[in-house]
Design a protein around this motif. Structure first.
Motif, PDB file in Angstrom:
ATOM      1  N   SER A 105       0.838  -1.200   0.000  1.00 38.26           N
ATOM      2  CA  SER A 105       0.000   0.000   0.000  1.00 38.26           C
ATOM      3  C   SER A 105       0.871   1.247   0.000  1.00 38.26           C
ATOM      4  O   SER A 105       2.052   1.184   0.373  1.00 38.26           O
TER       5      SER A 105
ATOM      6  N   MET B 137      -3.790   3.908  -1.941  1.00 40.99           N
ATOM      7  CA  MET B 137      -3.968   2.718  -2.769  1.00 40.99           C
ATOM      8  C   MET B 137      -3.528   1.477  -2.012  1.00 40.99           C
ATOM      9  O   MET B 137      -2.498   1.486  -1.328  1.00 40.99           O
ATOM     10  N   HIS B 138      -4.310   0.399  -2.140  1.00 42.56           N
ATOM     11  CA  HIS B 138      -4.013  -0.867  -1.488  1.00 42.56           C
ATOM     12  C   HIS B 138      -3.848  -1.959  -2.542  1.00 42.56           C
ATOM     13  O   HIS B 138      -4.217  -1.773  -3.697  1.00 42.56           O
ATOM     14  N   THR B 139      -3.333  -3.088  -2.097  1.00 39.41           N
ATOM     15  CA  THR B 139      -3.188  -4.272  -2.973  1.00 39.41           C
ATOM     16  C   THR B 139      -2.598  -3.871  -4.322  1.00 39.41           C
ATOM     17  O   THR B 139      -3.144  -4.160  -5.390  1.00 39.41           O
TER      18      THR B 139
ATOM     19  N   ARG C 208      -9.674  -0.570  -4.757  1.00 38.77           N
ATOM     20  CA  ARG C 208      -8.415  -0.565  -4.008  1.00 38.77           C
ATOM     21  C   ARG C 208      -7.934   0.842  -3.668  1.00 38.77           C
ATOM     22  O   ARG C 208      -6.817   0.986  -3.146  1.00 38.77           O
ATOM     23  N   THR C 209      -8.771   1.829  -3.954  1.00 37.22           N
ATOM     24  CA  THR C 209      -8.275   3.209  -3.894  1.00 37.22           C
ATOM     25  C   THR C 209      -9.245   4.127  -3.177  1.00 37.22           C
ATOM     26  O   THR C 209     -10.461   3.980  -3.298  1.00 37.22           O
TER      27      THR C 209
ATOM     28  N   ASP D 233       0.148  -1.085 -11.752  1.00 33.75           N
ATOM     29  CA  ASP D 233      -0.064   0.234 -11.155  1.00 33.75           C
ATOM     30  C   ASP D 233       1.187   1.108 -11.268  1.00 33.75           C
ATOM     31  O   ASP D 233       1.154   2.291 -10.916  1.00 33.75           O
TER      32      ASP D 233
END
Length: 125
Positions: free
Chosen positions: A16, A82-84, A66-67, A89
């Motif tokens: 993240s 942001m995650h994962t 995810r955001t 990305d």
């Protein structure tokens, strides 16, 4: 108008990060704001946008689960959490000021009139 993005770096897949955009030279609370990204060889693409006081947001399909985009007008800052994260990305992330009011008209590159310099996010193991 100045927009200064920061917080990028090297992140492992699944990790993240939180990007920040420091705004100056205009009243942040008077503007819709957005984040875009650009990968090598690709055009600049929309990531997220947020209304003047943060009550409504919009996301690109590729990141919406995810955001989170948020803002603190008193601190003159807009954030992108942001995650994962995935290798796809990887990009330079830009914050920008929308020239109009309304999430429906803050989606295309041409809808934005001021841009930060970008911060590089690299997702790799």
């Amino acid at each position: 108008v100045q927009l200064q993005a920061s917080g990028g770096g090297l992140v492992q897949p699944g990790g993240s990060l939180r990007l920040s955009c420091a705004a100056s030279g205009f009243l942040l609370g008077g503007a819709y704001m957005g984040w875009f990204r650009q990968s090598p060889g690709k055009g600049r693409e929309f990531v997220a946008a947020i209304s003047r006081y943060g009550e409504t947001t919009a996301y690109a399909d590729a990141v919406k689960a995810r955001t989170t985009i948020s803002r603190e007008n008193a601190k003159k800052t807009v954030y992108l959490q942001m995650h994962t994260l995935k290798p796809e990305d990887t990009a330079i992330y830009y914050c920008a000021r929308c020239r109009r009011l309304g999430l429906g008209v803050c989606r295309q590159v041409s809808d934005f009139d001021s841009w930060g310099q970008g911060t590089l996010v690299t997702v790799s193991s």
